[in-house]
Design a protein around this motif. Structure first.
Motif, short mmCIF file in Angstrom:
data_model
loop_
_atom_site.label_atom_id
_atom_site.label_comp_id
_atom_site.label_asym_id
_atom_site.label_seq_id
_atom_site.Cartn_x
_atom_site.Cartn_y
_atom_site.Cartn_z
N GLN A 1 0.81 -1.22 0.00
CA GLN A 1 0.00 0.00 0.00
C GLN A 1 0.84 1.27 0.00
OE1 GLN A 1 -2.62 0.39 -1.13
NE2 GLN A 1 -4.30 0.63 0.29
N CYS B 1 -16.05 0.80 6.20
CA CYS B 1 -14.96 1.78 6.16
C CYS B 1 -13.63 1.05 6.17
CB CYS B 1 -15.04 2.72 7.35
SG CYS B 1 -14.67 1.94 8.92
N ASP B 2 -12.59 1.76 5.79
CA ASP B 2 -11.25 1.18 5.82
C ASP B 2 -10.75 1.15 7.26
OD1 ASP B 2 -8.39 1.40 3.73
OD2 ASP B 2 -8.38 0.97 5.87
N TYR C 1 -7.91 0.42 8.66
CA TYR C 1 -6.60 1.00 8.93
C TYR C 1 -6.70 2.51 9.09
CZ TYR C 1 -4.49 -3.50 7.99
OH TYR C 1 -4.14 -4.82 8.06
N HIS C 2 -7.44 3.12 8.18
CA HIS C 2 -7.55 4.58 8.26
C HIS C 2 -8.40 4.99 9.46
CE1 HIS C 2 -5.31 5.41 4.62
NE2 HIS C 2 -5.88 4.33 4.10
N ASP D 1 -7.39 6.42 -0.38
CA ASP D 1 -8.15 5.72 0.64
C ASP D 1 -8.44 6.62 1.83
OD1 ASP D 1 -7.96 3.58 -1.01
OD2 ASP D 1 -6.42 2.53 0.13
N ARG E 1 -2.70 5.29 -0.77
CA ARG E 1 -3.18 5.51 0.61
C ARG E 1 -3.83 6.87 0.77
NH1 ARG E 1 2.19 7.76 2.43
NH2 ARG E 1 3.20 7.42 0.45
N ARG F 1 -12.93 -4.94 10.40
CA ARG F 1 -13.42 -5.34 9.09
C ARG F 1 -14.63 -6.28 9.23
NH1 ARG F 1 -13.21 -8.74 5.25
NH2 ARG F 1 -12.28 -10.33 6.59
N PHE G 1 -12.06 7.68 3.31
CA PHE G 1 -12.43 7.41 4.69
C PHE G 1 -12.78 8.69 5.45
CE2 PHE G 1 -11.35 7.42 9.15
CZ PHE G 1 -12.19 6.43 9.62
#
Lengths: 218, 218
Positions: A188, B157-158, B160-161, A196, A193, B146, A200
């Motif tokens: 990534q 939603c993502d 990680y973010h 993304d 990123r 997730r 988000f």
DNA sequence: TGTAATGTTTACCAGTCGGTCAAATTATCC
DNA sequence: GGATAATTTGACCGACTGGTAAACATTACA
């Protein structure tokens, strides 16, 4: 003769413009990584590709270089917030602000880190700017947000903390880039990123600030 | 005789424990403000109230002190994320995580700044920790999020973010404390801003992640 | 083309940096 | 109390720090 230190003459030479540019560019490289104390004139000189005394011919002290750099960058840095328009559609304005800040984090990470380093270390060189121009601008935009909230265009919320949260989430991708890359892994690490993140954050802030259709009775 | 440098003996003296504690405490003070490069052993020695050679009796190098400090602090720092419970109620878990992170920013700002300085400057000393333990922990918790999203318990939603945004918004109040104070002004400089931040962030994240009752057809 | 102003470099300075050493002091344990 | 190990310190080292002085080189301009 010898004495005149660059800016003594009224008009600036072509060489002066070029070299000062070159120096500030190198200084940004170095200061943004190591902070003021941790950076050395020698480092900057090497990056700039000139000798240390030559640097000091254009900027009398390390402090002067730093000052000059901060001044030049601060105005640009506040541009997105300044563009925040009281007359626009709240959702659009917030969305645009997030997008602009994120683009700046992507395109000018060094500038972001320069400030981050400075503020993190107690802002010894920019305290006045924070308490003056910055505070005034934020106060002004916070008022805009407050009015929006009062008019029911967005959810009731503390406008200052809203601004802080947009700052922190977006600048995170510049300031903590190494960490972001480490966590996301090699796959990534392209510019994806930022896409993304934009998706988000827009979702988070737009949905988070949307007025609830029906407030649960309390 | 002379040679044995602290840790040569099997058991650690009472004095060793005390002094090492005292040194790391001082080192945290200094490193968290100036970063590794910007800090000097002399500064730390002065804060610790002992002579420089005495410091170097307990920690052979400046690097060793820093390393030791990072190791000790990292574990604690990840505690809130570790407490993130896959079996709990999603909204509660997220709310708790925000609150815990915010409490840490309030109660341990130096620790936050220590990492911030380090990461900001390219994480030259903790790259392994980021790519190893940190990434693994985040991967694990991201998977939890997730699954929640997939099950419709929170908005898609993502993950990680989402984690990044919680990190950045909460740690902002430790790392950029000077700026926050400057913008809020003298009146709001008590601990009240943490209360306000908590209220705002919980609202933002909870509402922002709540599943929309009716998704607009696409 | 000459010359004065501008630009650049080498050599250097005093103070600070991380770190060492040997001697002096203190704690520990029999 | 004395031997031994642990702790502390002052003096010092070479490398680096921000910054200077003066000689040298280059440019602009009449």
């Amino acid at each position: 003769m010898a004495i005149p230190r660059a800016a003594k003459t009224q008009r600036r030479t072509r060489i002066q413009e070029e070299k000062e540019e070159q120096i500030l560019e190198a200084a940004l490289d170095v200061f943004s990584v190591s902070g003021f104390r941790g950076s050395t004139i020698d480092q900057i000189a090497e990056v700039a590709g000139m000798s240390k005394p030559n640097l000091l011919y254009y900027f009398r002290t390390k402090e002067a270089m730093h000052r000059s750099l901060i001044d030049r960058v601060l105005f640009t840095w506040l541009e997105p917030l300044r563009a925040f328009d009281a007359l626009g559609n709240p959702e659009n304005e917030i969305r645009s602000y997030i997008r602009r800040k994120l683009e700046m984090a992507r395109d000018f990470p060094r500038e972001s880190r320069l400030f981050a380093n400075e503020v993190l270390q107690g802002a010894p060189h920019i305290e006045d700017e924070l308490k003056g121009p910055l505070k005034e601008l934020v106060d002004e935009k916070a008022e805009v947000i407050r009015v929006w909230a009062k008019a029911g265009k967005i959810a009731k919320c503390d406008p200052y903390h809203l601004i802080f949260s947009i700052w922190s989430t977006t600048q995170h991708y510049a300031d903590f880039d190494v960490q972001v890359r480490a966590v996301l892994g090699q796959g990534q690490s392209g510019e994806g990123r930022f896409e993304d993140a934009a998706r988000f954050l827009e979702q988070l802030f737009i949905d988070g600030l949307r007025v609830r259709a029906v407030e649960p009775a309390s």
